[in-house]
Scaffold this motif. Structure first.
Motif, short mmCIF file in Angstrom:
data_model
loop_
_atom_site.label_atom_id
_atom_site.label_comp_id
_atom_site.label_asym_id
_atom_site.label_seq_id
_atom_site.Cartn_x
_atom_site.Cartn_y
_atom_site.Cartn_z
N HIS A 52 38.79 37.95 41.26
CA HIS A 52 39.34 37.07 40.24
C HIS A 52 40.41 36.23 40.92
O HIS A 52 41.28 36.77 41.59
N VAL A 53 40.33 34.91 40.76
CA VAL A 53 41.26 34.00 41.44
C VAL A 53 42.08 33.26 40.40
O VAL A 53 41.54 32.59 39.52
N ILE A 54 43.41 33.38 40.53
CA ILE A 54 44.33 32.61 39.71
C ILE A 54 44.71 31.38 40.53
O ILE A 54 45.23 31.51 41.64
N SER A 65 36.76 33.87 37.41
CA SER A 65 36.23 35.23 37.50
C SER A 65 34.76 35.15 37.88
O SER A 65 34.15 34.07 37.79
N PRO A 66 34.17 36.27 38.28
CA PRO A 66 32.73 36.24 38.59
C PRO A 66 31.93 35.76 37.38
O PRO A 66 32.20 36.16 36.25
N GLY A 103 38.97 24.65 45.34
CA GLY A 103 37.63 24.56 45.88
C GLY A 103 36.60 25.42 45.18
O GLY A 103 35.43 25.45 45.59
N LEU A 104 36.99 26.11 44.12
CA LEU A 104 36.04 26.93 43.37
C LEU A 104 35.35 26.06 42.32
O LEU A 104 35.98 25.24 41.67
N CYS A 105 34.07 26.26 42.17
CA CYS A 105 33.29 25.52 41.16
C CYS A 105 32.91 26.46 40.05
O CYS A 105 32.38 27.54 40.31
N ILE A 119 42.48 40.67 42.83
CA ILE A 119 43.18 39.53 42.23
C ILE A 119 43.80 38.73 43.37
O ILE A 119 44.56 39.26 44.18
N VAL A 120 43.43 37.45 43.44
CA VAL A 120 43.93 36.54 44.47
C VAL A 120 44.59 35.38 43.75
O VAL A 120 44.08 34.89 42.74
N GLU A 121 45.75 34.95 44.23
CA GLU A 121 46.42 33.78 43.65
C GLU A 121 46.54 32.69 44.71
O GLU A 121 46.90 32.97 45.85
#
Length: 110
Positions: A37-39, A51-52, A106-108, A95-97
């Motif tokens: 999960h990327v914040i 999130s996935p 860069g996330l789509c 959890i990545v920020e």
């Protein structure tokens, strides 16, 4: 063959650093196959949470699929509250920020 989660997170953070964004692991999950999960912190009091995506974890090119959980962007406290609830159900999650004023690191979203 899929990359281990730890390797993917390391490569993602390196790519963010190359592009001038600061990122860090907030919570480390399962090395082999934990959900990431990327914040994306916009540094203005708002953030996106990726999130996935439901369904297959990877697209036909082998890229991880993500979905935006909070549209429009909300505060980081709301994102962390949602992740705390998910963590109770999935103790292996990561959890990545990332700090990115421009948007999505860069996330789509699918």
């Amino acid at each position: 063959m899929r990359l281990k989660t730890a390797i993917w997170v390391s490569a993602f953070l390196r790519r963010c650093g190359v592009e001038g964004m600061f990122g860090a692991v907030i919570r480390k999950g399962a090395e082999e196959a934990g959900a990431v999960h990327v914040i994306v912190n916009h540094l203005d009091g708002t953030c996106h949470l990726f999130s996935p995506a439901p369904g297959p974890s990877h697209d036909e090119d082998g890229e991880r699929r993500s979905s935006a959980d909070n549209v429009p962007p909300q505060g980081p406290a709301e994102a962390m509250a949602l992740l705390e609830r998910r963590q109770r159900a999935d103790p292996d999650l990561w959890i990545v920020e990332v700090e990115d004023r421009r948007g999505t690191a860069g996330l789509c979203a699918t």
